[in-house]
Design an enzyme around this catalytic site. Structure first.
Site, PDB file in Angstrom:
ATOM      1  N   GLU A 298       0.819  -1.215   0.000  1.00 22.41           N
ATOM      2  CA  GLU A 298       0.000   0.000   0.000  1.00 22.41           C
ATOM      3  C   GLU A 298       0.852   1.264   0.000  1.00 22.41           C
ATOM      4  OE1 GLU A 298      -2.566  -0.762   3.400  1.00 22.41           O
ATOM      5  OE2 GLU A 298      -4.016  -1.735   2.074  1.00 22.41           O
ATOM      6  N   ASP A 376      -8.783  -8.623   3.963  1.00 21.86           N
ATOM      7  CA  ASP A 376      -8.523  -7.553   4.928  1.00 21.86           C
ATOM      8  C   ASP A 376      -9.612  -7.444   5.991  1.00 21.86           C
ATOM      9  OD1 ASP A 376      -7.231  -5.449   6.091  1.00 21.86           O
ATOM     10  OD2 ASP A 376      -7.784  -3.960   4.582  1.00 21.86           O
ATOM     11  N   GLU A 404     -12.518  -1.955  12.290  1.00 24.35           N
ATOM     12  CA  GLU A 404     -12.372  -1.169  11.059  1.00 24.35           C
ATOM     13  C   GLU A 404     -13.501  -1.407  10.048  1.00 24.35           C
ATOM     14  OE1 GLU A 404      -8.632  -1.753   9.101  1.00 24.35           O
ATOM     15  OE2 GLU A 404      -9.249  -0.686   7.310  1.00 24.35           O
TER      16      GLU A 404
END
Ligand SMILES: *[C@@H]1O[C@H](CO)[C@@H](O)[C@H](O)[C@H]1NC(C)=O
Ligand SMILES: *[C@@H]1O[C@H](CO)[C@@H](O)[C@H](O)[C@H]1NC(C)=O
Ligand SMILES: *[C@@H]1O[C@H](CO)[C@@H](O)[C@H](O)[C@H]1NC(C)=O
Ligand SMILES: *[C@@H]1O[C@H](CO)[C@@H](O)[C@H](O)[C@H]1NC(C)=O
Ligand SMILES: *[C@@H]1O[C@H](CO)[C@@H](O)[C@H](O)[C@H]1NC(C)=O
Ligand SMILES: *[C@@H]1O[C@H](CO)[C@@H](O)[C@H](O)[C@H]1NC(C)=O
Ligand SMILES: *[C@@H]1O[C@H](CO)[C@@H](O)[C@H](O)[C@H]1NC(C)=O
Ligand SMILES: *[C@@H]1O[C@H](CO)[C@@H](O)[C@H](O)[C@H]1NC(C)=O
Ligand SMILES: *[C@@H]1O[C@H](CO)[C@@H](O)[C@H](O)[C@H]1NC(C)=O
Ligand SMILES: *[C@@H]1O[C@H](CO)[C@@H](O)[C@H](O)[C@H]1NC(C)=O
Ligand SMILES: *[C@@H]1O[C@H](CO)[C@@H](O)[C@H](O)[C@H]1NC(C)=O
Length: 836
Positions: A298, A376, A404
């Site tokens: 990333e 993820d 998240e």
């Protein structure tokens, strides 16, 4: 006198702000029998105040006092007392001070033995850290009113029981929902470390032995001389609790901070730069746990920029740490941007593609830290196949306590049932029983190193995570790091008793809500393994299924007009299923044997594909969303049944969130259902989707000072249109005649509340004000606020028991504030029991 006082105090539920978490030591009544079991003194076998054994003694003294009002004195090393005592120390210290003892079992590193059978209660650890764990175990029993005579030893499943904090140097926390950092502010370590000490205490009680204090997207300025001193101060605070400090590194530091012209891991100047920094770190933190590294992921720099392997990158740090006994946690979360037009591309393949060929090339003190699933932290994923592809490499599992993709602490989601689906998966490595939890703990491949790390992200909020109920996830994480075979509900119930007391109804209600919460969340977010369906391009919070596709991030659903799902088969798809050992690969390769909750993870099917239940995929989506949201509607009422049994401060804090969640679950439900109805054109057989008999759309009302606004994505607005004030200084009103039958209704108003303004709304019935609210959710809830009308800012407020006569006039007045134009979507008049 004292027992009277304690009985009386039970009725009083004192306000609590959550700071003590599950270590409240709330007063309990103490019968005669209980009095006889309280030790008269506490013998600590290490008198140094900064030793974990001393801390254990002080903690026991405090606990006995707060729970039972007893005043046990601490004595040092005076093992031979005649009266009752609790002795705490290491086995070795005990043998020295108290003489030999044959009944102590063999303990592994950090294990402990607890014996409460005699006059002398013994809490003995193989290490001081273990003794402290034993003290917390004893206190957990006392705080639950458990005076059983026990004698048992317990040992950790693995040596790595870490937490990660994604704290930035400026004090913000990436994916943190409990306020700013307890460690950093303005690029430096904070002066006042009081909260760090309180965090250390909580972590020690769940047997966490290391904490990585800064974000994996690391900033090299952590390594300035000033900050190295600060890290030393942090480590000094954690040390008495048996917790070591680790840090995340930025791979490019030699260049960004050190002024070298390269960060090539094989360049001698780079090697010596890291060895120098490491030496300086150990000068400040002599027992530093090690490094956590996110490289070539990333946008983060890494060894691949110099055509070096990830193993060469990891070993650079391993060699620097080796003389000091530190370890490198090297994240397997490495992937590239992909092209969705290519049916065979798949981000899920990345970890095995990158790491399998490096097996055996990592130094002994490297541990590859693997997220539980291949993508993820989604609401459901299969176990990462990387666990079955590294035979000569130590591994750790990465879990996420911070929610998240799972409601960001504004939704109740008890995570261990999700984690257990991974931990308990049998990968059938070489055709043999091989549970994921036996792989990462090192048991399966007989590796010394291994364990778990969880991204926690507590902040300065007194609730730590932003919500009282979310703390069950942190508590249970620690329990699972110690023993991954622990039962999700058993851990939860210990946590409930410690956090909210011993009342049966409190226990049963919070157990029920918590155990329902993950299935409910999966129900109203993404089903059948399609992932969470949240907005992956922005805050990862509210619904936005379209954001998954048509970009390079690879969290694709491949949804089109006829079908949905990723074809991850070997025969026609991305080949991902082939990354598992043969038996598991065969299971996933075949659509008939793939577990249905992962159907769309592994297969692309038509919406009309029939499940074992006989339902079509699309109808399953619709039904699951209605069922999930319906369950969330029960959370506020379940919680309300506990009024008076929980202090008002925590009661109200939780209630407010559960009310919010009930409303937001409807936004999720309708967004996802509308989206797939729109895409597939296949109606809901139960005729609920896009059919809302109790709603009045704001855009259909008579507007004055308001104008219509087309919302994007369309599915997060009822009818895809909302209203906003004509300017940011115009007060708007929306008026409508009520054509429902006269009666009593709950009036729900759906609006949008975003960051950067606190609009005010008032509701009038025939010019009589019946309700009002302020758009301050950015200060009240924990999820990332949004600056748009979208699935994150969409919210519902409900006014209960509104008496209405057919023909009454309803008026809503909206006063904008700053950039927030008092947006409104619709109102619902809900008869008893109706959710619309
Ligand atoms: C007591 O604790 C201190 C500080 O942790 C440690 O240095 C010392 O070795 C301990 N003493 C004994 C006898 O274990
Ligand atoms: C008391 O604690 C012990 C040790 O943790 C446990 O085995 C036992 O089941 C507990 N008893 C009750 C009644 O909870
Ligand atoms: C908790 O954190 C939120 C979000 O940062 C903040 O708005 C709120 O004021 C905090 N509350 C407390 C009690 O610290
Ligand atoms: C790193 O920290 C420094 C000092 O606080 C700050 O100026 C800089 O913007 C940070 N860099 C990144 C990429 O966040
Ligand atoms: C290590 O780094 C410090 C600070 O940058 C520098 O003063 C020192 O000379 C370096 N030591 C070695 C052996 O390179
Ligand atoms: C890495 O290898 C590629 C292809 O072999 C080459 O084009 C590139 O220049 C190399 N990069 C570096 C930094 O050595
Ligand atoms: C993506 O793949 C398609 C089909 O293979 C190809 O036509 C297209 O050029 C690719 N796009 C990019 C940006 O590589
Ligand atoms: C892995 O370890 C085993 C046993 O230690 C050894 O036989 C094998 O050669 C190793 N494989 C690799 C690829 O290093
Ligand atoms: C095989 O993959 C193609 C896309 O490359 C897809 O169109 C087709 O439906 C798939 N066939 C089967 C049987 O899944
Ligand atoms: C889906 O949405 C588009 C754009 O709003 C609209 O034109 C179309 O009619 C919708 N389709 C269905 C089946 O609702
Ligand atoms: C109203 O909007 C204008 C234009 O966007 C902006 O300049 C002004 O600051 C806003 N006023 C308030 C009170 O936020």
């Amino acid at each position: 006198m004292r027992s009277l006082f304690f009985l009386a105090s039970l009725g009083l539920v004192a306000a609590e702000n959550g700071l003590d978490g599950w270590l409240r030591y709330a007063p309990l009544p103490c019968s005669h029998q209980c009095q006889s079991k309280l030790p008269a003194s506490i013998v600590v076998l290490n008198a140094t105040e900064t030793s974990p054994v001393y801390v254990a003694g002080a903690e026991i003294q405090n606990g006995l006092n707060r729970i039972y009002g007893s005043h046990a004195k601490i004595s040092q090393n005076q093992c031979k007392t005649s009266s009752s005592a609790v002795v705490v120390g290491t086995v070795e210290q005990y043998r020295k001070a108290c003489g030999s003892s044959n009944d102590i079992p063999e303990l592994e590193e950090d294990g402990f033995w607890l014996n409460t059978e005699g006059q002398k209660i013994r809490i003995l650890g193989s290490t001081e850290r273990g003794a402290l764990y034993g003290a917390f175990e004893y206190l957990s029993m006392l705080a639950q009113g458990n005076f059983s005579a026990v004698s048992y030893a317990t040992n950790p499943s693995a040596p790595i029981r870490w937490v990660n904090q994604w704290d930035n140097m400026d004090g913000r926390i990436e994916r943190g929902y409990g306020g700013p950092s307890i460690f950093f502010r303005n690029g430096a370590i904070v002066d006042d470390l009081t909260r760090v000490k309180q965090y250390a205490r909580l972590l020690a009680s769940i047997r966490i032995n290391a904490v990585v204090v800064n974000n994996v997207n690391a900033n090299a300025t952590l390594l300035t001389p000033e900050n190295l001193k600060g890290l030393g101060r942090i480590a000094d605070v954690f040390r008495p609790y048996g917790i070591k400090v680790g840090i995340s590194l930025n791979f490019a530091s030699p260049k960004d901070l050190g002024g070298l012209n390269t960060f090539d891991p094989l360049d001698p100047s780079v090697v010596s730069w890291w060895s120098n920094i490491t030496q300086q770190l150990y000068q400040n933190v002599p027992d530093m746990a090690g490094y956590l590294v996110k490289a070539n992921s990333e946008g983060q720099p890494g060894p691949q920029e110099y055509n070096r392997t990830l193993a060469e990158g990891a070993n650079l740090f391993a060699k620097a740490l080796q003389p000091y006994g530190g370890i490198v946690m090297f994240r397997a979360f490495v992937y590239n941007q992909l092209n969705e037009s290519n049916w065979k591309e798949d981000r899920a393949n990345a970890a095995v593609d990158f790491f399998k060929e490096l097996d055996g090339e990592f130094d002994e003190n490297v541990v590859v830290q693997i997220k539980y699933g291949p993508i993820d932290f989604q609401v459901r994923e299969p176990a990462s196949p990387l666990f079955a592809n590294l035979f000569n490499t130590s591994t750790a599992i990465e879990l996420q306590v911070t929610q998240e993709y799972l409601g960001q602490q504004s939704h109740l989601v008890y995570l261990p049932p999700l984690w257990k689906t991974i931990l308990d998966s049998d990968l059938r490595i070489d055709g043999k029983h091989s549970l994921v939890r036996d792989v990462y703990t090192g048991k399966h491949f007989k590796r010394k190193l291994g364990g778990s790390a969880a991204v926690v992200n507590v902040g300065t909020n007194t609730t730590w995570l932003g919500s009282h109920l979310s703390m069950s996830n942190l508590y249970a994480y620690g329990r699972l790091a110690w023993n991954p075979a622990d039962d999700a509900q058993d851990m939860l119930q210990d946590w409930i008793r410690l956090t909210f007391g011993l009342d049966r109804q409190v226990l049963n209600t919070i157990t029920k809500m918590s155990m329902q919460s993950w299935p409910a969340y999966e129900g109203y977010s993404g089903n059948l393994g399609i992932q969470t369906l949240t907005d992956i391009l922005y805050t990862h919070y509210g619904p936005n299924p379209a954001s998954q596709d048509n970009n390079g991030w690879g969290q694709w659903t491949r949804a089109d007009h006829t079908g949905i799902g990723m074809d991850r088969t070997v025969k026609n798809g991305t080949g991902f299923s082939g990354q598992y050992p043969a038996e598991v690969a065969a299971l996933y390769e075949n659509i008939d044997t793939t577990p249905e909750d992962l159907l769309l993870w592994f297969h692309h099917v038509d919406y009309t594909h029939r499940l074992h239940s006989g339902k079509t995929v699309i109808q399953h989506f619709y039904d699951a969303h209605y069922t999930g949201a319906a369950t969330a509607q029960t959370f506020p009422t379940q919680w309300q049944s506990l009024k008076g049994k929980i202090d008002d401060e925590r009661f109200n804090h939780v209630l407010r969130r559960l009310d919010y969640q009930a409303g937001h679950s409807i936004i999720w439900r309708d967004a996802i259902n509308t989206f797939y109805y729109n895409l597939s054109g296949i109606p809901d057989t139960a005729k609920r989707v896009d059919h809302h008999p109790w709603r009045i759309e704001a855009e259909s009302m008579k507007l004055d000072g308001y104008k219509t606004y087309t919302v994007s994505p369309f599915e997060v607005s009822s009818g895809s249109v909302a209203i906003v004030t004509a300017s940011n200084s115009t007060v708007g009103s929306a008026t409508t005649r009520i054509n429902f039958a006269s009666g009593t209704y709950d009036l729900a108003v759906n609006y949008y509340d975003f960051y950067g303004g606190q609009s005010q709304w008032q509701v009038y019935l025939n010019d009589k004000k019946i309700g009002e609210w302020v758009g301050n959710s950015e200060d009240v809830y924990s999820h990332t606020p949004s600056i748009y009308l979208d699935g994150h800012s969409a919210i519902r407020v409900t006014f209960r028991g509104v008496k209405v006569k057919k023909g009454d006039m309803l008026k809503i007045v909206g006063k904008p504030d700053g950039v927030e134009p008092a947006p409104l979507d619709y109102v619902s008049f809900l008869p008893d029991g109706v959710v619309d």
